[in-house]
Design a protein around this motif. Sequence first.
Motif, short mmCIF file in Angstrom:
data_model
loop_
_atom_site.label_atom_id
_atom_site.label_comp_id
_atom_site.label_asym_id
_atom_site.label_seq_id
_atom_site.Cartn_x
_atom_site.Cartn_y
_atom_site.Cartn_z
N LEU A 104 106.60 1.53 112.11
CA LEU A 104 105.97 1.09 113.29
C LEU A 104 106.49 0.58 114.10
N ILE A 105 106.42 0.34 116.04
CA ILE A 105 106.35 -0.16 116.54
C ILE A 105 105.60 -0.57 117.55
N LYS A 106 105.32 -1.57 116.65
CA LYS A 106 104.42 -3.07 117.66
C LYS A 106 104.06 -2.26 119.27
N PRO A 107 103.06 -2.88 120.72
CA PRO A 107 103.59 -3.17 121.99
C PRO A 107 103.91 -3.40 122.23
N ASN A 135 100.18 8.79 114.22
CA ASN A 135 99.76 8.63 115.51
C ASN A 135 100.56 8.90 116.87
N ASN A 136 100.19 8.73 117.57
CA ASN A 136 101.37 8.58 118.69
C ASN A 136 100.64 8.43 120.09
N PRO A 137 100.11 6.96 120.30
CA PRO A 137 99.40 6.62 121.39
C PRO A 137 100.25 6.63 122.76
N THR A 138 99.40 6.57 124.29
CA THR A 138 100.28 7.16 125.22
C THR A 138 100.90 6.09 126.00
N GLY A 139 101.42 6.36 125.74
CA GLY A 139 102.31 5.12 127.03
C GLY A 139 103.58 4.86 125.49
N ALA A 140 103.56 5.48 124.18
CA ALA A 140 104.78 5.98 123.04
C ALA A 140 105.23 7.52 123.18
N GLU A 141 106.65 7.02 123.60
CA GLU A 141 107.87 7.56 123.57
C GLU A 141 109.19 8.60 123.40
N PHE A 142 109.60 9.25 122.84
CA PHE A 142 110.82 9.29 121.73
C PHE A 142 111.03 10.28 122.64
N HIS A 143 112.43 9.70 123.60
CA HIS A 143 113.82 10.10 124.71
C HIS A 143 114.94 11.22 123.32
N ILE A 144 115.30 11.92 124.23
CA ILE A 144 116.15 12.61 123.77
C ILE A 144 116.73 13.49 124.69
N ALA A 145 118.22 13.67 124.58
CA ALA A 145 118.28 14.50 125.32
C ALA A 145 118.33 15.30 126.55
N ASN A 146 117.64 13.66 127.17
CA ASN A 146 116.90 13.58 128.34
C ASN A 146 115.62 14.38 128.98
N HIS A 165 118.99 9.03 121.21
CA HIS A 165 117.95 8.43 121.22
C HIS A 165 117.31 7.49 121.30
N SER A 166 116.01 7.06 121.99
CA SER A 166 115.48 5.77 122.55
C SER A 166 114.00 6.34 122.07
N VAL A 167 112.52 5.23 121.44
CA VAL A 167 112.24 4.97 121.78
C VAL A 167 111.46 4.17 122.21
N THR A 168 109.49 4.19 122.59
CA THR A 168 109.51 2.93 123.85
C THR A 168 107.94 3.05 122.59
N ASN A 169 107.28 2.02 123.33
CA ASN A 169 105.93 1.89 123.26
C ASN A 169 105.46 1.28 124.11
N LYS A 170 104.79 1.69 124.67
CA LYS A 170 104.35 1.03 126.21
C LYS A 170 102.89 0.96 125.90
N SER A 171 102.17 1.41 124.62
CA SER A 171 100.84 1.71 125.05
C SER A 171 100.43 0.17 124.15
N LYS A 172 98.96 0.06 123.91
CA LYS A 172 98.16 -1.52 123.45
C LYS A 172 98.04 -1.03 122.10
N ILE A 173 98.99 -0.05 121.73
CA ILE A 173 97.95 0.53 120.06
C ILE A 173 99.28 -0.02 119.16
N ASP A 174 100.11 0.00 117.84
CA ASP A 174 100.55 0.12 117.08
C ASP A 174 100.88 1.39 116.72
N ARG A 175 102.15 1.70 116.91
CA ARG A 175 102.76 3.47 116.41
C ARG A 175 102.82 3.80 115.48
N TYR A 176 102.57 4.72 114.51
CA TYR A 176 102.85 4.40 113.21
C TYR A 176 103.47 6.23 113.18
#
Length: 201
Positions: A104-107, A135-146, A165-176
């Motif tokens: 889980l990555i929270k907003p 789920n993968n709310p809009t604003g949640a992104e998994f970055h890898i290899a540009n 790699h890195s992950v961000t959750n810029k949404s207002k929804i929990d990402r699971y």
Amino acid sequence: MNYDSIKTDTNIPFLELDLEFPHENVMDEILKVPKNLFITHRDDISNKWYQFVMYGTTFDGTRSSWEDLNNTWTAEALEHMPYTVEWFKNYYPSNNFSKIKVALIKPGGGINEHTDGNQKSFSIGNRSTVNIAVNNPTGAEFHIANTVIPFQPGSAMVIDFGQLHSVTNKSKIDRYHILVGQRDETDEFKTKVIESYQRSS
């Protein structure tokens, strides 16, 4: 190209596998899991990242070894996520799991850029092999290899976690997402990797 070459020689950061994951039913179960079962994970490199261990030592053993031969389904997973446990037993292309965790990555949360070990390839046994988006709310992104992995609810990606790699959750929804480790490479799993590579080539 054969499976071993795809895994070790292509330097591909990810491939999408056709698993037909029942994300809606799994999400229904996850939302009923008591929130205190989600444990803060690796807060040295992350913010608002929590995990619940389904298959491992204990539900809160988020940092325990992927290679522990005593890993098994946790009592909490069997109690709160029986449908999901049965799906993995019956439909996931492995007969020998190493560890399975709900992440889980929270907003507003995220995971800093890092690698999981020095080995670059799709890895079996000593770390997560497949990442499944419940789920993968809009604003949640998994970055890898540009690039950004095009996760959609239900999509499953085999990922080279040896690459930055890195992950961000810029949404207002929990990402699971669910992180799956396995010790074996079944013929079915190999076929799905080969088919995915052929689709992406």
